[in-house]
Design a protein around this motif. Structure first.
Motif, PDB file in Angstrom:
ATOM      1  N   GLY A  39       6.186  28.917  15.162  1.00  0.00           N
ATOM      2  CA  GLY A  39       7.055  29.714  16.016  1.00  0.00           C
ATOM      3  C   GLY A  39       7.708  30.894  15.324  1.00  0.00           C
ATOM      4  N   ARG A  40       7.817  30.846  13.999  1.00  0.00           N
ATOM      5  CA  ARG A  40       8.470  31.974  13.334  1.00  0.00           C
ATOM      6  C   ARG A  40       7.591  33.223  13.350  1.00  0.00           C
ATOM      7  NH1 ARG A  40       6.583  28.558   9.359  1.00  0.00           N
ATOM      8  NH2 ARG A  40       5.672  29.436   7.445  1.00  0.00           N
ATOM      9  N   SER A  41       6.310  33.054  13.662  1.00  0.00           N
ATOM     10  CA  SER A  41       5.401  34.196  13.695  1.00  0.00           C
ATOM     11  C   SER A  41       4.728  34.388  15.055  1.00  0.00           C
ATOM     12  CB  SER A  41       4.319  34.000  12.617  1.00  0.00           C
ATOM     13  OG  SER A  41       3.416  35.058  12.594  1.00  0.00           O
ATOM     14  N   VAL A  42       4.531  33.296  15.781  1.00  0.00           N
ATOM     15  CA  VAL A  42       3.713  33.334  17.004  1.00  0.00           C
ATOM     16  C   VAL A  42       4.577  33.176  18.253  1.00  0.00           C
ATOM     17  CG1 VAL A  42       1.864  32.200  18.293  1.00  0.00           C
ATOM     18  CG2 VAL A  42       1.706  32.401  15.795  1.00  0.00           C
ATOM     19  N   PRO A  75      18.042  18.617  -0.906  1.00  0.00           N
ATOM     20  CA  PRO A  75      18.683  19.772  -1.536  1.00  0.00           C
ATOM     21  C   PRO A  75      17.796  20.433  -2.590  1.00  0.00           C
ATOM     22  CG  PRO A  75      20.202  17.917  -1.417  1.00  0.00           C
ATOM     23  CD  PRO A  75      18.872  17.404  -0.992  1.00  0.00           C
ATOM     24  N   ALA A  76      17.014  19.619  -3.324  1.00  0.00           N
ATOM     25  CA  ALA A  76      16.186  20.183  -4.388  1.00  0.00           C
ATOM     26  C   ALA A  76      15.059  21.043  -3.835  1.00  0.00           C
ATOM     27  CB  ALA A  76      15.591  19.063  -5.239  1.00  0.00           C
ATOM     28  N   ASP A  77      14.774  20.880  -2.544  1.00  0.00           N
ATOM     29  CA  ASP A  77      13.655  21.604  -1.958  1.00  0.00           C
ATOM     30  C   ASP A  77      14.092  22.867  -1.223  1.00  0.00           C
ATOM     31  OD1 ASP A  77      11.855  19.666  -2.749  1.00  0.00           O
ATOM     32  OD2 ASP A  77      12.322  18.449  -0.996  1.00  0.00           O
ATOM     33  N   GLN A  78      15.386  23.188  -1.281  1.00  0.00           N
ATOM     34  CA  GLN A  78      15.881  24.237  -0.411  1.00  0.00           C
ATOM     35  C   GLN A  78      15.765  25.624  -1.029  1.00  0.00           C
ATOM     36  OE1 GLN A  78      19.802  23.190   0.916  1.00  0.00           O
ATOM     37  NE2 GLN A  78      19.197  21.111   1.361  1.00  0.00           N
ATOM     38  N   LYS A 112      11.699  33.752   0.572  1.00  0.00           N
ATOM     39  CA  LYS A 112      12.343  33.188   1.746  1.00  0.00           C
ATOM     40  C   LYS A 112      11.333  32.997   2.887  1.00  0.00           C
ATOM     41  CE  LYS A 112      16.553  33.734   4.466  1.00  0.00           C
ATOM     42  NZ  LYS A 112      17.696  34.595   4.760  1.00  0.00           N
ATOM     43  N   TYR A 113      11.481  31.906   3.619  1.00  0.00           N
ATOM     44  CA  TYR A 113      10.591  31.516   4.718  1.00  0.00           C
ATOM     45  C   TYR A 113       9.163  31.239   4.252  1.00  0.00           C
ATOM     46  CZ  TYR A 113      14.575  33.245   7.330  1.00  0.00           C
ATOM     47  OH  TYR A 113      15.847  33.462   7.790  1.00  0.00           O
ATOM     48  N   VAL A 114       8.976  31.070   2.972  1.00  0.00           N
ATOM     49  CA  VAL A 114       7.708  30.596   2.425  1.00  0.00           C
ATOM     50  C   VAL A 114       7.962  29.336   1.606  1.00  0.00           C
ATOM     51  CG1 VAL A 114       5.782  31.086   0.859  1.00  0.00           C
ATOM     52  CG2 VAL A 114       6.611  32.866   2.396  1.00  0.00           C
ATOM     53  N   ASP A 115       8.885  29.436   0.651  1.00  0.00           N
ATOM     54  CA  ASP A 115       9.140  28.308  -0.256  1.00  0.00           C
ATOM     55  C   ASP A 115       9.559  27.048   0.501  1.00  0.00           C
ATOM     56  OD1 ASP A 115       8.560  29.911  -2.433  1.00  0.00           O
ATOM     57  OD2 ASP A 115      10.636  30.568  -2.657  1.00  0.00           O
ATOM     58  N   GLU A 116      10.358  27.239   1.570  1.00  0.00           N
ATOM     59  CA  GLU A 116      10.824  26.064   2.322  1.00  0.00           C
ATOM     60  C   GLU A 116       9.658  25.272   2.898  1.00  0.00           C
ATOM     61  OE1 GLU A 116      11.631  29.190   2.645  1.00  0.00           O
ATOM     62  OE2 GLU A 116      13.669  29.517   3.358  1.00  0.00           O
ATOM     63  N   TYR A 117       8.573  25.982   3.159  1.00  0.00           N
ATOM     64  CA  TYR A 117       7.418  25.331   3.797  1.00  0.00           C
ATOM     65  C   TYR A 117       6.440  24.760   2.766  1.00  0.00           C
ATOM     66  CZ  TYR A 117       9.421  27.410   7.910  1.00  0.00           C
ATOM     67  OH  TYR A 117      10.302  27.752   8.924  1.00  0.00           O
ATOM     68  N   ALA A 119      12.516  30.094  12.352  1.00  0.00           N
ATOM     69  CA  ALA A 119      12.290  29.609  10.989  1.00  0.00           C
ATOM     70  C   ALA A 119      13.409  28.674  10.574  1.00  0.00           C
ATOM     71  CB  ALA A 119      12.190  30.792  10.024  1.00  0.00           C
ATOM     72  N   ARG A 120      14.662  29.068  10.866  1.00  0.00           N
ATOM     73  CA  ARG A 120      15.802  28.227  10.474  1.00  0.00           C
ATOM     74  C   ARG A 120      15.804  26.922  11.254  1.00  0.00           C
ATOM     75  NH1 ARG A 120      18.575  33.355   9.834  1.00  0.00           N
ATOM     76  NH2 ARG A 120      19.171  33.339  12.019  1.00  0.00           N
ATOM     77  N   LYS A 121      15.394  26.987  12.531  1.00  0.00           N
ATOM     78  CA  LYS A 121      15.342  25.773  13.352  1.00  0.00           C
ATOM     79  C   LYS A 121      14.373  24.767  12.741  1.00  0.00           C
ATOM     80  CE  LYS A 121      13.372  24.764  17.647  1.00  0.00           C
ATOM     81  NZ  LYS A 121      12.787  25.322  18.844  1.00  0.00           N
ATOM     82  N   THR A 122      13.201  25.256  12.338  1.00  0.00           N
ATOM     83  CA  THR A 122      12.216  24.359  11.718  1.00  0.00           C
ATOM     84  C   THR A 122      12.761  23.765  10.431  1.00  0.00           C
ATOM     85  OG1 THR A 122      10.477  25.792  12.596  1.00  0.00           O
ATOM     86  CG2 THR A 122       9.811  24.196  10.937  1.00  0.00           C
ATOM     87  N   ILE A 123      13.422  24.606   9.639  1.00  0.00           N
ATOM     88  CA  ILE A 123      13.959  24.121   8.363  1.00  0.00           C
ATOM     89  C   ILE A 123      15.025  23.047   8.613  1.00  0.00           C
ATOM     90  CG2 ILE A 123      15.289  24.797   6.321  1.00  0.00           C
ATOM     91  CD1 ILE A 123      13.832  27.592   6.642  1.00  0.00           C
TER      92      ILE A 123
END
Lengths: 371, 81
Positions: A248-251, B61-64, A2-7, B46-50
């Motif tokens: 922003g999630r870290s800094v 959806p495939a990237d989530q 989580k919070y890695v794969d999305e990026y 993190a959620r805001k960026t996503i």
């Protein structure tokens, strides 16, 4: 994770690449100053994907690479003393000093132990009261809180057999040195996300203003890196120069105040020798006077000024200051490989030369020309 | 000052020093470097960026992967700078 794969999402990367291409009116030159970002840019293919659109060059972001060669020789010397064990991050072992390396010292019987954390060296000091345990403390502001905590723990435990060979460096003075170079080409910086996690994004505010250069605080995953590049492009195209936090999630703007307080309690800012650069004013840290008994440097009489590399054909200094890319060195992939390194950037897992060799191979890339 | 916590990193658990994140609690995500946690991940950021990526940069959806997975215990990310 989580919070890695999305990026790492491919479609997000493709769209960010398209936006960067669409917004770019000329080939801007951007520099990263973190070895993790260097490897991320090359490993993910972003560096090649943006060739001809954005020129990505790599600064002195590899802490092992900028550690003075003389310090490595001294660390190797300490490991060979009968009553001393030298503890180091694993990256450092094969990096050549002027005369030797820690790996060579170990082959000759030196006591060299690899540790993941400086706190591991505290446990070794407790387990081996008959030995002096010296931790080879290298790294940027990201690593300094860990070694500061180790010193504080050694003090609390009353350890008399723990010392630091501290060669910590500060990233912004090196960025300033690069901007002052007469042949500097850098037009924007991807600032190191985990350094700024400790120091805060605000670390770079006056730098961006003084040098009129955009600074995007950037993370390490492909989406993070592309967002940092896009932030720089937007500013450059608009004629702006400010700090933009893209991680922003870290800094936070003020950084981690607990970590800063710990650093400030143990260390003070000092001039520092950088391999490949020489003396950088206020470019590092030294232990404060109350902690002098933990300082392994006190046994070190003279610290020679650094030269880029003791091998005349190695251009490590030019690579680390962004003057050339690794392939532009005539030794790259021929005389200099990870198995037979001439300079530190080919050895370390964070070194720029190692990144290009590992992810793009030894073959010559004819699209790169020296400028 | 020398408090430690068990942190899970992709299924592996290890002890991490928490001196720099005094507000960390069970379930938080932290960034770990050289054996100490250096920040608590700001999950709202993190959620805001996503969300922004989904909206403007095409996170499909495939990237989530993992976006909607339940929070783990304290997690660990590493770099070496």
């Amino acid at each position: 994770m989580k919070y890695v794969d999305e990026y790492r999402a491919p479609s997000a990367c493709h769209n960010l690449l398209a936006e960067i291409r669409a917004r770019t009116s000329r080939t801007w030159v951007l520099m990263d100053v973190c070895g993790g970002q260097t490897h991320g840019l090359v490993r993910s293919g972003i560096e090649q994907e943006l060739a001809g659109v954005i020129e990505l060059i790599h600064g002195p972001g590899c802490p092992v690479c900028v550690t003075p060669a003389a310090a490595i020789d001294f660390a190797a010397h300490l490991s060979l003393q009968a009553d001393t064990m030298l503890v180091s991050f694993g990256d450092m072992l094969r990096v050549p000093g002027y005369r030797t390396s820690l790996a060579e010292a170990r082959r000759r019987g030196g006591k060299v132990r690899i540790a993941y954390s400086p706190l591991d060296a505290i446990e070794l000091a407790q387990q081996h009261p008959e030995l002096q345990i010296v931790f080879f403390a290298v790294g940027f502001e990201t690593t300094v809180p860990a070694t500061a905590l180790a010193v504080l723990q050694a003090e609390q435990l009353g350890l008399h057999n723990f010392r630091l060979l501290a060669n910590h460096v500060r990233v912004q003075p090196a960025m300033e040195a690069i901007m002052r170079m007469p042949d500097n080409r850098v037009q924007g910086f991807l600032a190191a996300g985990h350094v700024c996690t400790v120091t805060g994004a605000g670390l770079h505010d006056s730098f961006a203003e003084t040098f009129a250069v955009p600074v995007a605080v950037t993370g390490f995953e492909p989406v993070d890196l592309l967002q940092g590049i896009l932030a720089c492009v937007r500013q450059l195209e608009a004629g702006q120069a400010r700090v933009e936090n893209c991680y922003g999630r870290s800094v936070r703007h003020a950084g981690n105040l607990s970590a800063q307080a710990m650093i400030d309690r143990v260390y003070e800012v000092a001039d520092a020798n950088w391999r490949g650069f020489g003396l950088i004013p206020q470019g590092g840290f030294r232990l404060r006077a109350p902690f002098a008994r933990f300082d392994a440097h006190r046994d070190w009489a003279a610290q020679p000024l650094e030269i880029a590399c003791d091998h005349e054909i190695c251009r490590a200094g030019d690579v680390m200051s962004g003057k050339i890319k690794p392939r532009q060195c005539s030794a790259f992939g021929t005389r200099c490989t990870p198995q037979t390194p001439l300079g530190a950037p080919m050895v370390s897992s964070e070194g720029a030369c190692a990144a290009y060799f590992r992810y793009q191979g030894a073959a010559e890339d004819t699209t790169v020309t020296e400028t | 000052m020398f408090g430690r916590a068990e942190v899970e990193f992709a299924g592996t658990r290890c002890e991490v020093h928490m001196a720099c994140v005094p507000d960390a609690d069970i379930g938080h995500y932290v960034v770990v470097h050289a054996g100490i946690a250096i920040c608590i991940v700001d999950e709202s950021e993190a959620r805001k960026t996503i969300r922004e990526l989904r909206g403007t940069a095409g996170l499909g959806p495939a990237d989530q992967t993992g976006v909607d997975s339940p929070p783990a215990t304290v997690d660990q990310q590493e770099d070496a700078s």
